[in-house]
Write a protein that holds these residues in place. Structure first.
Motif, PDB file in Angstrom:
ATOM      1  N   GLU A 118      -5.821  -7.838  -9.799  1.00 27.45           N
ATOM      2  CA  GLU A 118      -5.149  -8.066 -11.077  1.00 27.45           C
ATOM      3  C   GLU A 118      -5.699  -7.127 -12.141  1.00 27.45           C
ATOM      4  OE1 GLU A 118      -4.706 -11.647 -14.309  1.00 27.45           O
ATOM      5  OE2 GLU A 118      -4.621 -12.155 -12.177  1.00 27.45           O
ATOM      6  N   GLN A 119      -7.009  -6.894 -12.105  1.00 24.09           N
ATOM      7  CA  GLN A 119      -7.618  -5.973 -13.058  1.00 24.09           C
ATOM      8  C   GLN A 119      -7.037  -4.572 -12.892  1.00 24.09           C
ATOM      9  OE1 GLN A 119      -9.396  -4.753 -15.954  1.00 24.09           O
ATOM     10  NE2 GLN A 119     -10.891  -6.312 -15.372  1.00 24.09           N
ATOM     11  N   VAL A 136       2.370   5.528  -8.178  1.00 22.75           N
ATOM     12  CA  VAL A 136       3.013   4.951  -6.992  1.00 22.75           C
ATOM     13  C   VAL A 136       3.259   6.043  -5.955  1.00 22.75           C
ATOM     14  CG1 VAL A 136       5.080   3.798  -6.120  1.00 22.75           C
ATOM     15  CG2 VAL A 136       4.079   3.074  -8.285  1.00 22.75           C
ATOM     16  N   LEU A 137       3.681   7.221  -6.407  1.00 17.66           N
ATOM     17  CA  LEU A 137       3.876   8.345  -5.486  1.00 17.66           C
ATOM     18  C   LEU A 137       2.569   8.676  -4.770  1.00 17.66           C
ATOM     19  CD1 LEU A 137       5.843  10.630  -4.509  1.00 17.66           C
ATOM     20  CD2 LEU A 137       4.906  12.021  -6.381  1.00 17.66           C
ATOM     21  N   ALA A 138       1.460   8.709  -5.529  1.00 22.19           N
ATOM     22  CA  ALA A 138       0.159   9.005  -4.929  1.00 22.19           C
ATOM     23  C   ALA A 138      -0.250   7.921  -3.941  1.00 22.19           C
ATOM     24  CB  ALA A 138      -0.901   9.151  -6.016  1.00 22.19           C
ATOM     25  N   ALA A 139       0.069   6.656  -4.252  1.00 18.57           N
ATOM     26  CA  ALA A 139      -0.262   5.558  -3.333  1.00 18.57           C
ATOM     27  C   ALA A 139       0.572   5.616  -2.064  1.00 18.57           C
ATOM     28  CB  ALA A 139      -0.048   4.219  -4.036  1.00 18.57           C
ATOM     29  N   THR A 140       1.721   6.255  -2.117  1.00 14.79           N
ATOM     30  CA  THR A 140       2.608   6.363  -0.957  1.00 14.79           C
ATOM     31  C   THR A 140       2.176   7.480  -0.029  1.00 14.79           C
ATOM     32  OG1 THR A 140       4.400   5.618  -2.406  1.00 14.79           O
ATOM     33  CG2 THR A 140       5.055   6.540  -0.306  1.00 14.79           C
ATOM     34  N   PHE A 180      -8.201   7.425  -4.680  1.00 20.31           N
ATOM     35  CA  PHE A 180      -8.175   6.240  -5.523  1.00 20.31           C
ATOM     36  C   PHE A 180      -9.588   5.706  -5.684  1.00 20.31           C
ATOM     37  CE2 PHE A 180      -3.693   6.378  -4.495  1.00 20.31           C
ATOM     38  CZ  PHE A 180      -3.110   5.966  -5.690  1.00 20.31           C
ATOM     39  N   ARG A 181      -9.820   5.061  -6.822  1.00 23.44           N
ATOM     40  CA  ARG A 181     -11.163   4.539  -7.134  1.00 23.44           C
ATOM     41  C   ARG A 181     -11.630   3.574  -6.049  1.00 23.44           C
ATOM     42  NH1 ARG A 181     -14.342   4.048 -11.664  1.00 23.44           N
ATOM     43  NH2 ARG A 181     -15.666   2.187 -11.788  1.00 23.44           N
ATOM     44  N   HIS A 182     -10.720   2.804  -5.498  1.00 22.76           N
ATOM     45  CA  HIS A 182     -11.036   1.829  -4.462  1.00 22.76           C
ATOM     46  C   HIS A 182      -9.761   1.591  -3.663  1.00 22.76           C
ATOM     47  CE1 HIS A 182     -12.087  -2.089  -2.670  1.00 22.76           C
ATOM     48  NE2 HIS A 182     -13.340  -1.693  -2.805  1.00 22.76           N
ATOM     49  N   PRO A 183      -9.878   1.297  -2.356  1.00 24.66           N
ATOM     50  CA  PRO A 183      -8.649   1.013  -1.587  1.00 24.66           C
ATOM     51  C   PRO A 183      -7.796  -0.093  -2.189  1.00 24.66           C
ATOM     52  CG  PRO A 183     -10.507   1.319  -0.099  1.00 24.66           C
ATOM     53  CD  PRO A 183     -11.072   1.343  -1.485  1.00 24.66           C
ATOM     54  N   LEU A 184      -8.440  -1.042  -2.899  1.00 23.38           N
ATOM     55  CA  LEU A 184      -7.666  -2.096  -3.542  1.00 23.38           C
ATOM     56  C   LEU A 184      -6.700  -1.538  -4.580  1.00 23.38           C
ATOM     57  CD1 LEU A 184     -10.273  -4.957  -4.117  1.00 23.38           C
ATOM     58  CD2 LEU A 184      -8.214  -5.079  -2.712  1.00 23.38           C
ATOM     59  N   VAL A 189      -1.274  -1.017  -6.261  1.00 20.29           N
ATOM     60  CA  VAL A 189      -0.230  -0.196  -6.882  1.00 20.29           C
ATOM     61  C   VAL A 189       0.999  -0.128  -5.989  1.00 20.29           C
ATOM     62  CG1 VAL A 189       0.360   2.187  -7.494  1.00 20.29           C
ATOM     63  CG2 VAL A 189      -1.775   1.177  -8.314  1.00 20.29           C
ATOM     64  N   TYR A 190       0.785   0.097  -4.707  1.00 21.75           N
ATOM     65  CA  TYR A 190       1.920   0.204  -3.783  1.00 21.75           C
ATOM     66  C   TYR A 190       2.676  -1.117  -3.712  1.00 21.75           C
ATOM     67  CZ  TYR A 190       4.516   1.638   0.397  1.00 21.75           C
ATOM     68  OH  TYR A 190       5.520   1.963   1.279  1.00 21.75           O
ATOM     69  N   ALA A 191       1.937  -2.236  -3.682  1.00 15.18           N
ATOM     70  CA  ALA A 191       2.575  -3.546  -3.599  1.00 15.18           C
ATOM     71  C   ALA A 191       3.319  -3.888  -4.877  1.00 15.18           C
ATOM     72  CB  ALA A 191       1.531  -4.615  -3.294  1.00 15.18           C
ATOM     73  N   SER A 192       2.884  -3.336  -5.999  1.00 21.90           N
ATOM     74  CA  SER A 192       3.528  -3.660  -7.272  1.00 21.90           C
ATOM     75  C   SER A 192       4.884  -2.990  -7.439  1.00 21.90           C
ATOM     76  CB  SER A 192       2.617  -3.261  -8.442  1.00 21.90           C
ATOM     77  OG  SER A 192       2.563  -1.841  -8.567  1.00 21.90           O
ATOM     78  N   ALA A 193       5.140  -1.942  -6.664  1.00 23.80           N
ATOM     79  CA  ALA A 193       6.416  -1.226  -6.775  1.00 23.80           C
ATOM     80  C   ALA A 193       7.515  -1.980  -6.041  1.00 23.80           C
ATOM     81  CB  ALA A 193       6.272   0.186  -6.197  1.00 23.80           C
ATOM     82  N   THR A 194       8.729  -1.849  -6.502  1.00 23.16           N
ATOM     83  CA  THR A 194       9.865  -2.477  -5.827  1.00 23.16           C
ATOM     84  C   THR A 194      10.141  -1.746  -4.520  1.00 23.16           C
ATOM     85  OG1 THR A 194      11.476  -1.047  -6.911  1.00 23.16           O
ATOM     86  CG2 THR A 194      10.869  -3.100  -8.036  1.00 23.16           C
TER      87      THR A 194
END
Length: 493
Positions: A118-119, A136-140, A180-184, A189-194
């Motif tokens: 959440e943070q 989101v692109l980077a997380a993908t 990314f700072r952490h895998p979380l 971020v990826y989960a937050s995208a539609t």
């Protein structure tokens, strides 16, 4: 040391757990850090040390030492309540605490991981919309290839230079590769995208990937950019599976083939690809996953050939899961009926199963009689044919009468190319040990280890390494063997 072991791929986990179980006698420590929830198979059986959170006094000291201006008492109390002594959470919450006096009502959390996610999501949501799309692109894109990200960003009408805003927010680090700072952070971020947005990102990455240099990554992104079945993409994934298989990546090949099956429009062809994925899962040492894929394939229309393949795969899966006499006999019967061209190789595998796993010598002779009556004869004997004959002679004839066939089989394999499956090489190793041929013993054991690693055959790797250790000990190379206590050759029947 392996951090976040719950996220490593299945093939790596199997190898690492295999090693961890066998270094107890050495001055080596293998440490896995993993969450309790959903602990991967194999790790749960290792010795465990539960890690609890820091006590409040230590947590307060960490907070004071990690911030230039200490938060006020109420903020510290809230951070302590939220972090539950988790050092990462303490540091993250301290560095990004909002200046507030009395904390508002806290929502119930399932755990500190949820609070951390959440943070990270709150920091992500404070970014401008265009920057959120870039993150989101980077997380993908799992590799962190900045060149690829820039090309994909241009296709989406975005400016990759604005990723510096996400870096300033403590979400990622820019350099030769984006991290990314952490895998979380990435997973949150990826989960937050539609789903629609994720498909758009995969589509842009597929379009930006060079098909001449990175076909497999392009195929994977294309597969995640579509909803409906697409034969063109499915065929591309199947080719990626073939390339992964040829370099010994059975787990990766199975993933490609399974996705190809999901995207195949024609039900009959879909069943064939799912069966192909099942076969690859079985080769990767995952019989339960293979069985689930066979079940899915059987729900699709199949011709007689497909039903035969499914039945044969089920027999192989049952055999690999239990190696019981019943499963072995059933495998012999099914192969004889449905795949006579594979019979001799399967007979060798079945014979090995009973030789290593059954304590009733009479059953091995019964299987030998069954095989000898059914084995098809060939005009030109291959090394596998000679090895099968040698093993049958060892079991069913006096020892001195079996030696010539054993020597013929060993000589044939030493002349042949190093392309044999490792389970077959195990049988050859046993024959060489019985012949007391030291030179052939070392050569054969080294060869089987090379083949197993090249083919990525994790299901047979433990037995392969066992024989390599036995060979070293047998010729007096104890320092090279470094074998665990209790290594011994299988009993002869």
């Amino acid at each position: 040391m392996v951090d976040d072991a719950q996220w490593i791929d299945d093939a790596s986990r199997r190898v690492l757990v295999f090693v961890a179980r066998r270094v107890a006698a050495e001055r080596i420590a293998t440490v896995f850090a993993a969450r309790d929830a959903g602990l991967p198979s194999g790790l749960a059986e290792l010795p465990r040390i539960p890690l609890t959170g820091l006590a409040d006094e230590d947590a307060r000291a960490l907070l004071c030492a990690s911030t230039l201006a200490g938060p006020d008492a109420e903020v510290i109390d809230r951070i302590l309540a939220e972090a539950h002594g988790n050092p990462l959470a303490l540091l993250e919450f301290a560095h990004h605490a909002e200046p507030f006096g009395v904390p508002g009502p806290r929502r119930f959390r399932a755990g500190v991981v949820d609070a951390l996610e959440e943070q990270f999501v709150q920091r992500f949501e404070r970014l401008p919309e265009a920057v959120r799309s870039l993150v989101v692109l980077a997380a993908t894109e799992p590799v962190g290839d900045l060149g690829l990200l820039r090309r994909a960003a241009r296709l989406l009408g975005l400016d990759a230079a604005e990723l510096t805003l996400a870096e300033n927010a403590g979400l990622l680090t820019l350099g030769p590769l984006l991290r990314f700072r952490h895998p979380l952070v990435r997973s949150a971020v990826y989960a937050s995208a539609t789903p629609e947005k994720r498909r758009a990102m995969h589509g842009a990455l597929a379009a930006a990937t060079d098909p001449e240099t990175d076909l497999d990554r392009r195929a994977w992104h294309r597969a995640h950019a579509v909803i409906h079945p697409d034969e063109d993409i499915a065929a591309e994934l199947e080719r990626s599976a073939d390339r992964a298989r040829l370099r010994g990546g059975f787990a990766a090949a199975a993933a490609f083939m399974e996705r190809a099956g999901q995207l195949t429009p024609a039900p009959g062809r879909q069943a064939g690809r799912l069966l192909g994925a099942a076969r690859l899962r079985l080769q990767a040492g995952a019989p339960d996953a293979a069985r689930a894929l066979v079940t899915r394939a059987e729900r699709r229309p199949m011709d007689a050939e497909g039903r035969a393949r499914a039945r044969l795969l089920r027999a192989r899966i049952d055999y690999q899961r239990s190696h019981s006499p019943e499963a072995t006999a059933r495998l012999v019967d099914v192969v004889t009926e449905l795949a006579p061209e594979q019979a001799r190789e399967t007979y060798l595998e079945a014979f090995a199963s009973l030789m290593y796993n059954d304590n009733h010598p009479g059953r091995l002779k019964e299987l030998g009689t069954r095989i000898r009556s059914r084995a098809p004869q060939r005009e030109t004997a291959r090394p596998a044919d000679l090895l099968l004959d040698a093993l049958l002679d060892q079991t069913m004839r006096p020892p001195e009468e079996a030696v010539p066939a054993m020597r013929d089989a060993v000589a044939a394999y030493r002349k042949a190319a190093r392309s044999s499956g490792p389970w077959r090489m195990n049988l050859l190793c046993q024959a060489v040990i019985d012949l007391r041929d030291d030179e052939a013993m070392e050569e054969t054991a080294d060869c089987q280890a090379e083949v197993a690693r090249r083919q990525g055959s994790l299901a047979s790797l433990p037995q392969v390494l066992r024989y390599q250790a036995v060979a070293r000990v047998s010729v007096g190379r104890f320092d090279e063997a470094r074998a665990p206590a209790g290594v011994r050759t299988p009993p002869r029947r």
